[in-house]
Design a protein around this motif. Sequence first.
Motif, PDB file in Angstrom:
ATOM      1  N   ILE A 237      37.413  45.452  30.594  1.00 19.08           N
ATOM      2  CA  ILE A 237      38.075  45.523  31.901  1.00 19.08           C
ATOM      3  C   ILE A 237      37.129  46.137  32.915  1.00 19.08           C
ATOM      4  O   ILE A 237      36.589  47.222  32.692  1.00 19.08           O
ATOM      5  CB  ILE A 237      39.383  46.343  31.825  1.00 19.08           C
ATOM      6  CG1 ILE A 237      40.349  45.716  30.817  1.00 19.08           C
ATOM      7  CG2 ILE A 237      40.030  46.421  33.198  1.00 19.08           C
ATOM      8  CD1 ILE A 237      41.617  46.522  30.605  1.00 19.08           C
TER       9      ILE A 237
ATOM     10  N   THR B  89      36.521  47.219  37.138  1.00 18.90           N
ATOM     11  CA  THR B  89      37.216  47.537  38.379  1.00 18.90           C
ATOM     12  C   THR B  89      37.117  46.322  39.297  1.00 18.90           C
ATOM     13  O   THR B  89      36.030  45.772  39.469  1.00 18.90           O
ATOM     14  CB  THR B  89      36.573  48.744  39.071  1.00 18.90           C
ATOM     15  OG1 THR B  89      36.612  49.861  38.179  1.00 18.90           O
ATOM     16  CG2 THR B  89      37.306  49.092  40.357  1.00 18.90           C
ATOM     17  N   PRO B  90      38.221  45.861  39.881  1.00 15.69           N
ATOM     18  CA  PRO B  90      38.160  44.652  40.706  1.00 15.69           C
ATOM     19  C   PRO B  90      37.368  44.843  41.992  1.00 15.69           C
ATOM     20  O   PRO B  90      37.413  45.915  42.608  1.00 15.69           O
ATOM     21  CB  PRO B  90      39.635  44.355  41.011  1.00 15.69           C
ATOM     22  CG  PRO B  90      40.315  45.681  40.880  1.00 15.69           C
ATOM     23  CD  PRO B  90      39.594  46.408  39.789  1.00 15.69           C
TER      24      PRO B  90
ATOM     25  N   HIS C  42      38.186  41.041  32.167  1.00 14.50           N
ATOM     26  CA  HIS C  42      39.292  41.227  33.105  1.00 14.50           C
ATOM     27  C   HIS C  42      38.778  41.823  34.417  1.00 14.50           C
ATOM     28  O   HIS C  42      37.993  42.771  34.425  1.00 14.50           O
ATOM     29  CB  HIS C  42      40.334  42.155  32.480  1.00 14.50           C
ATOM     30  CG  HIS C  42      41.631  42.192  33.226  1.00 14.50           C
ATOM     31  ND1 HIS C  42      42.376  41.072  33.484  1.00 14.50           N
ATOM     32  CD2 HIS C  42      42.305  43.231  33.779  1.00 14.50           C
ATOM     33  CE1 HIS C  42      43.466  41.411  34.154  1.00 14.50           C
ATOM     34  NE2 HIS C  42      43.437  42.713  34.354  1.00 14.50           N
ATOM     35  N   ASN C  43      39.209  41.235  35.531  1.00 15.10           N
ATOM     36  CA  ASN C  43      38.825  41.652  36.888  1.00 15.10           C
ATOM     37  C   ASN C  43      37.393  41.289  37.267  1.00 15.10           C
ATOM     38  O   ASN C  43      36.879  41.788  38.273  1.00 15.10           O
ATOM     39  CB  ASN C  43      39.022  43.160  37.109  1.00 15.10           C
ATOM     40  CG  ASN C  43      40.475  43.582  37.065  1.00 15.10           C
ATOM     41  OD1 ASN C  43      41.367  42.773  37.298  1.00 15.10           O
ATOM     42  ND2 ASN C  43      40.714  44.834  36.731  1.00 15.10           N
TER      43      ASN C  43
ATOM     44  N   CYS D 247      36.445  38.306  38.186  1.00 13.84           N
ATOM     45  CA  CYS D 247      36.468  37.013  38.881  1.00 13.84           C
ATOM     46  C   CYS D 247      35.587  37.006  40.131  1.00 13.84           C
ATOM     47  O   CYS D 247      34.990  35.974  40.468  1.00 13.84           O
ATOM     48  CB  CYS D 247      37.890  36.604  39.231  1.00 13.84           C
ATOM     49  SG  CYS D 247      38.790  37.797  40.259  1.00 13.84           S
TER      50      CYS D 247
ATOM     51  N   ALA E 299      40.265  50.528  44.437  1.00  9.01           N
ATOM     52  CA  ALA E 299      40.555  49.402  43.549  1.00  9.01           C
ATOM     53  C   ALA E 299      40.947  49.865  42.159  1.00  9.01           C
ATOM     54  O   ALA E 299      41.731  49.221  41.469  1.00  9.01           O
ATOM     55  CB  ALA E 299      39.334  48.482  43.473  1.00  9.01           C
TER      56      ALA E 299
ATOM     57  N   LYS F 168      47.359  46.343  37.809  1.00 13.16           N
ATOM     58  CA  LYS F 168      47.426  44.891  37.651  1.00 13.16           C
ATOM     59  C   LYS F 168      46.984  44.233  38.951  1.00 13.16           C
ATOM     60  O   LYS F 168      47.579  44.444  39.998  1.00 13.16           O
ATOM     61  CB  LYS F 168      48.849  44.444  37.304  1.00 13.16           C
ATOM     62  CG  LYS F 168      48.950  42.933  37.078  1.00 13.16           C
ATOM     63  CD  LYS F 168      50.355  42.528  36.703  1.00 13.16           C
ATOM     64  CE  LYS F 168      50.456  41.016  36.487  1.00 13.16           C
ATOM     65  NZ  LYS F 168      51.833  40.592  36.157  1.00 13.16           N
ATOM     66  N   VAL F 169      45.929  43.450  38.884  1.00 11.63           N
ATOM     67  CA  VAL F 169      45.430  42.736  40.058  1.00 11.63           C
ATOM     68  C   VAL F 169      45.938  41.298  40.000  1.00 11.63           C
ATOM     69  O   VAL F 169      45.719  40.601  39.019  1.00 11.63           O
ATOM     70  CB  VAL F 169      43.889  42.751  40.092  1.00 11.63           C
ATOM     71  CG1 VAL F 169      43.378  41.935  41.271  1.00 11.63           C
ATOM     72  CG2 VAL F 169      43.392  44.187  40.186  1.00 11.63           C
TER      73      VAL F 169
ATOM     74  N   HIS G 297      42.752  36.496  42.790  1.00 11.36           N
ATOM     75  CA  HIS G 297      41.717  35.843  41.993  1.00 11.36           C
ATOM     76  C   HIS G 297      40.701  35.164  42.907  1.00 11.36           C
ATOM     77  O   HIS G 297      41.068  34.552  43.910  1.00 11.36           O
ATOM     78  CB  HIS G 297      42.373  34.806  41.075  1.00 11.36           C
ATOM     79  CG  HIS G 297      41.433  34.143  40.126  1.00 11.36           C
ATOM     80  ND1 HIS G 297      40.688  34.839  39.200  1.00 11.36           N
ATOM     81  CD2 HIS G 297      41.114  32.827  39.942  1.00 11.36           C
ATOM     82  CE1 HIS G 297      39.957  33.991  38.497  1.00 11.36           C
ATOM     83  NE2 HIS G 297      40.186  32.774  38.931  1.00 11.36           N
TER      84      HIS G 297
END
Length: 229
Positions: free
Chosen positions: A3, A5-6, A92-93, A95, A157, A162-163, A166
């Motif tokens: 995972i 950080t977005p 995850h995150n 993208c 962020a 949950k983000v 996308h």
Amino acid sequence: MSIWTPLESNPEVLTKYIHKLGVSPSWSVIDVIGLDDELLAMLPMPVKALVLLFPISQKYEEFCAEEKKRIMAGAEPEKHPEDLFYMRQFTHNACGTVALIHSVANNKDIDIADGVLKSFLDNGLALSPEERGHALEKDKAFTEDHQKLALEGQTDAAAYEKVIHHFIALVNKEDTLYELDGRKSYPVSHGKTSAETFVRDAAKVCKEFMARDPDELRFTVLALAATEA
């Protein structure tokens, strides 16, 4: 699944990110303030990719399911250029990073200095989209660079468990407009385009995303474009 950080859709942060990864300062990430022709004409040229940030809604998931059925039901598998750089997203995150990789890797005239991104792309040439996704997941240098830049945004962020947003990339590869989305098992072709019409053609695809979810306002469009002097 690891995972990250977005990333937020902050052009300054994303520009700093691609430059840190080795992309030439001749290129920057900028906001696209509107999708009408007169506003698109204001973008510094050339534009090498559009990056769309959008919410993953139930309507979008339903569309993707129908799209997959249509593509899989084709008489023959879709053929894509052998050097189309496409990768899956298993981190995850990640993208935002995947969309930027897709944007840069599919434009051979963008210079990339030796470093994290160039090594990743060179090592990934002979890999499958799935193998590339797993390679990113295991790449410690890429992870460190992403995490540092993700924390430089204007919002916290890391506070979001949950983000729902996308990033995807839209690029011109051999005069075909491709949607490159690491959540999907395949690139999506949106038909013919050209260097002259790419921005308008890609903007049309962005408008189609918006039209499928007309009550949703949380769409952002960015461009990978020539740095203004």
